[in-house]
Write an enzyme that holds these catalytic residues in place. Structure first.
Site, short mmCIF file in Angstrom:
data_model
loop_
_atom_site.label_atom_id
_atom_site.label_comp_id
_atom_site.label_asym_id
_atom_site.label_seq_id
_atom_site.Cartn_x
_atom_site.Cartn_y
_atom_site.Cartn_z
N ASP A 1 0.86 -1.19 0.00
CA ASP A 1 0.00 0.00 0.00
C ASP A 1 0.89 1.24 0.00
OD1 ASP A 1 -1.82 2.00 0.48
OD2 ASP A 1 -2.20 1.42 2.57
N ASN B 1 -0.30 4.50 -0.40
CA ASN B 1 -0.95 5.76 -0.01
C ASN B 1 -1.71 5.69 1.31
OD1 ASN B 1 -3.05 4.19 -0.80
ND2 ASN B 1 -3.90 5.60 -2.30
N ASP C 1 -4.15 3.80 2.48
CA ASP C 1 -5.59 3.56 2.60
C ASP C 1 -5.89 2.10 2.96
OD1 ASP C 1 -5.01 2.23 0.27
OD2 ASP C 1 -6.45 3.32 -0.98
N ASP D 1 -1.58 -1.19 -4.00
CA ASP D 1 -1.85 -0.44 -5.23
C ASP D 1 -0.68 -0.55 -6.19
OD1 ASP D 1 0.02 1.38 -4.08
OD2 ASP D 1 -1.63 2.20 -2.87
N ASP E 1 -4.29 -9.58 -16.21
CA ASP E 1 -5.35 -10.57 -16.21
C ASP E 1 -6.41 -10.11 -17.20
OD1 ASP E 1 -6.91 -12.76 -15.14
OD2 ASP E 1 -5.82 -12.44 -13.26
N ASP F 1 -8.48 -15.51 -18.23
CA ASP F 1 -9.34 -16.14 -17.21
C ASP F 1 -10.36 -17.08 -17.86
OD1 ASP F 1 -10.21 -15.85 -14.29
OD2 ASP F 1 -12.10 -15.40 -15.28
N GLU G 1 -5.92 -19.78 -18.16
CA GLU G 1 -6.46 -20.58 -17.06
C GLU G 1 -7.48 -21.51 -17.70
OE1 GLU G 1 -9.17 -20.29 -13.06
OE2 GLU G 1 -9.73 -19.32 -14.92
N HIS H 1 -4.26 -17.46 -6.20
CA HIS H 1 -5.21 -16.71 -5.37
C HIS H 1 -6.54 -17.44 -5.17
CE1 HIS H 1 -6.26 -16.09 -9.50
NE2 HIS H 1 -7.41 -15.57 -9.15
N ASP H 2 -6.67 -18.62 -5.71
CA ASP H 2 -7.93 -19.36 -5.59
C ASP H 2 -7.83 -20.56 -4.65
OD1 ASP H 2 -9.34 -17.74 -7.36
OD2 ASP H 2 -8.71 -18.91 -9.11
C1 NOJ Z 1 -10.78 -17.69 -12.14
C2 NOJ Z 1 -10.15 -16.71 -11.20
O1 NOJ Z 1 -8.85 -17.16 -10.89
C3 NOJ Z 1 -11.04 -16.61 -9.99
O2 NOJ Z 1 -10.44 -15.86 -8.97
C4 NOJ Z 1 -12.35 -16.02 -10.41
O3 NOJ Z 1 -13.23 -16.03 -9.32
C5 NOJ Z 1 -12.98 -16.80 -11.57
N1 NOJ Z 1 -12.04 -17.18 -12.58
C6 NOJ Z 1 -14.05 -15.99 -12.23
O4 NOJ Z 1 -13.47 -14.95 -12.97
#
Ligand code: NOJ
Length: 544
Positions: A35, A37, A39, A43, A117, A218, A283, A343-344
């Site tokens: 971060d 700034n 908040d 960023d 992305d 994606d 992906e 991140h999933d």
């Molecule tokens: C795959 C992404 O990695 C995930 O984070 C997202 O929720 C879904 N696609 C929908 O865009």
């Protein structure tokens, strides 16, 4: 000690080498990196200030070659940036186009490429395209999305969302249903209309012109759907069931992997090719794994993620099978990729949690990631062993419960882990930054960070590790995995012990290049090597 007699399939189809074959990618979740700034939200300027950490050209930085930024566009954040309401702007939480330009310029100055992305499958329901589409059946944007009349009182067919429930939401204003592969707030675009693909090409060009080096694409396998919107068959009829169907398991047969998706990818590829050395990594969750190869044909995706490790328990058998399968899949000339976390999913160090072996396991996994044949993707924080964080219910932000792997980067032992100076604190709670942080590990030659730096440097300095063929090395204890990398005139042997006990192996004599165990001294190794508990080694066997 047998070199598998079979010629490694990858050697039959040489691939013209491009930068993404040699690169080590680093995935950044921008809201959680730094971060700038105050908040409480990471960023783009925050990313820019930390570029030297990623690669300042010296051995004191991580040494990665490319960054993948998770979505950076304006979004109502129902799915944290994957529900985009304006493809050609920057989310004000993250900065603006000027901060984007600064990031690109500073990254390129350090020879770091930046990929964005691209979320082409769906928009936010607040996107002006969808607002118009929903406004009236006669609107010119109506058919940019997938609308259909219901069947009886229910949705048009039995398709299910990847998240939960039906893939259809009824819209009372126009008395039709719209389709969404994910949340109802993420309506799917209709690529049967040529204008939609053209609009997405425009988005790609916008960012390529501004200096993006490519895209992570994606939800690729969902981009095209059956023209007749037929019901998916029952699971007993076909393989590849979707788990999310409440009414009994069904196959994603007509809403996944439709033939037209390949046409669409060829269109994306033509756009990229117009800009020279740019790429896309997809992906792809195909309903059956062998279908992945079709997405990697020479005029489609440059790379596709291979998620096999996400589902592999920590064992030589499971990792070995994943490697073999991927090797076969890539036999037709596709280039492999490897990744342990994103991140999933739960962070891998937490997936591999095991009393006092956890850190050792993360070290061995890191060596595997960096020494296999293929492009590695590192998820921010994995290089210091950031754990999955248990998020109290009141602080949860993601409807799918993925916050625990998206927490602020742990830079130091300062308040909020040095991530933010916000008095209100960070947007998601921090993990245990007193125990695990960059500043402490940067000073410690035995740390996980130090190992990642060494591994990345070894890869950079050793063409055999980047380009060489892969051959399995048999005849080692069953809880170990070993393989040769051969090429560029040299032969290396990687041996990984997944057991929490020493294992004796027999290997050709060579010179130790790197061990995950910081106390093992550089030495010549004779044919009897005892691998320590949770130890991996890279051995130079000399000229090939
Ligand atoms: C795959 C992404 O990695 C995930 O984070 C997202 O929720 C879904 N696609 C929908 O865009």
């Amino acid at each position: 000690m047998i070199i598998s007699a079979q010629t490694a399939p990858q050697s039959r189809h040489p691939i013209p080498r491009r930068w993404w074959h040699d690169a080590v990618f680093y995935q950044i979740y921008p809201r959680s990196f730094r971060d700038s700034n105050g908040d409480g939200i990471g960023d783009l300027d925050g990313v820019t200030t930390m570029l030297d950490y990623l690669n300042d050209g010296t051995a004191d930085s991580l040494g990665i070659d490319a960054i993948w930024l998770c979505p950076i566009h304006p979004s109502p954040h129902r799915d944290w940036g994957y529900d985009i309401s304006d493809y050609c702007a920057i989310d004000p939480d993250l900065g603006d186009l000027k901060s984007f330009d600064r990031l690109i310029a500073e990254a390129h100055r350090r020879h770091i490429r930046v990929i964005l992305d691209l979320v082409p499958n769906h928009t936010s329901d607040r996107h002006p395209w969808f607002r118009r589409s929903r406004g009236s059946r006669r609107n010119s944007k109506r058919r940019w999305y997938i609308w259909a009349p219901g069947k009886g009182n229910g949705p048009p067919n039995n398709w299910v969302s990847a998240f939960a429930g039906p893939a259809w939401t009824y819209d009372p204003f126009t008395d039709e249903w719209y389709m969404h592969s994910f949340l109802p707030e993420q309506p799917d675009l209709n690529y049967r209309r040529a204008e939609v693909a053209e609009a997405m090409h425009g988005v790609m060009r916008f960012w390529l012109e501004r200096g993006a080096d490519g895209f992570r694409v994606d939800a690729v396998s969902r981009l095209s759907k059956d023209a007749e919107l037929r019901d998916n068959p029952a699971a007993s009829d076909r393989a590849g069931a979707s788990r999310s169907d409440a009414g009994g398991v069904r196959v994603n047969f007509y809403c996944h992997d439709q033939p037209e998706v390949h046409q669409l990818l060829r269109g994306f590829r033509r756009v990229l090719n117009g800009y020279g050395d740019r790429m896309m990594v997809g992906e792809v969750w195909p309903r059956e794994q062998p279908l992945l190869a079709q997405y990697l044909r020479p005029d489609e995706l440059n790379l596709a993620f291979n998620f096999r490790f996400f589902k592999s328990p920590y064992s030589a058998g499971a990792f070995g099978a994943a490697v073999r399968d991927n090797d076969e899949l890539c036999a037709a000339g596709a280039w492999p990729t490897w990744t342990l976390s994103n991140h999933d999913f739960m962070r891998h160090i937490s997936r591999y949690e095991s009393d006092n072996a956890t850190e050792g396991r993360a070290r061995v996994a890191a060596m595997m990631l960096m020494t296999l044949r293929g492009t590695p993707f590192i998820y921010y924080g994995e290089e210091i062993g950031m754990r999955q964080v248990d998020i109290p219910p009141a602080r949860r932000r993601d409807p799918m419960g993925r916050d625990g792997c998206r927490t602020p980067m742990q830079w130091s032992s300062a308040l909020q882990g040095g991530f933010t100076a916000s008095p209100a604190g960070p947007w998601l709670p921090c993990g245990d930054y007193l125990r695990t942080n960059v500043a402490a590990q940067a000073r410690d030659g035995r740390s996980l960070l130090a190992l990642y730096r060494r591994l990345i440097r070894l890869r950079r300095e050793t063409p055999t590790l980047r380009e060489g063929v892969y051959r399995s090395f048999d005849g080692i204890p069953q809880d170990c995995l070993a393989f040769y990398r051969e090429g560029a005139g040299r032969r290396l042997l990687v041996m990984l012990n997944f057991a929490h006990e020493p294992r004796q192996t027999e290997s050709p004599a060579g010179t130790l290049l790197l061990s995950t165990e910081p106390d093992r001294l550089p030495q010549s190794l004779d044919a009897r090597l005892v691998l320590g508990a949770d130890e991996g080694v890279v051995i130079d066997l000399g000229a090939a």
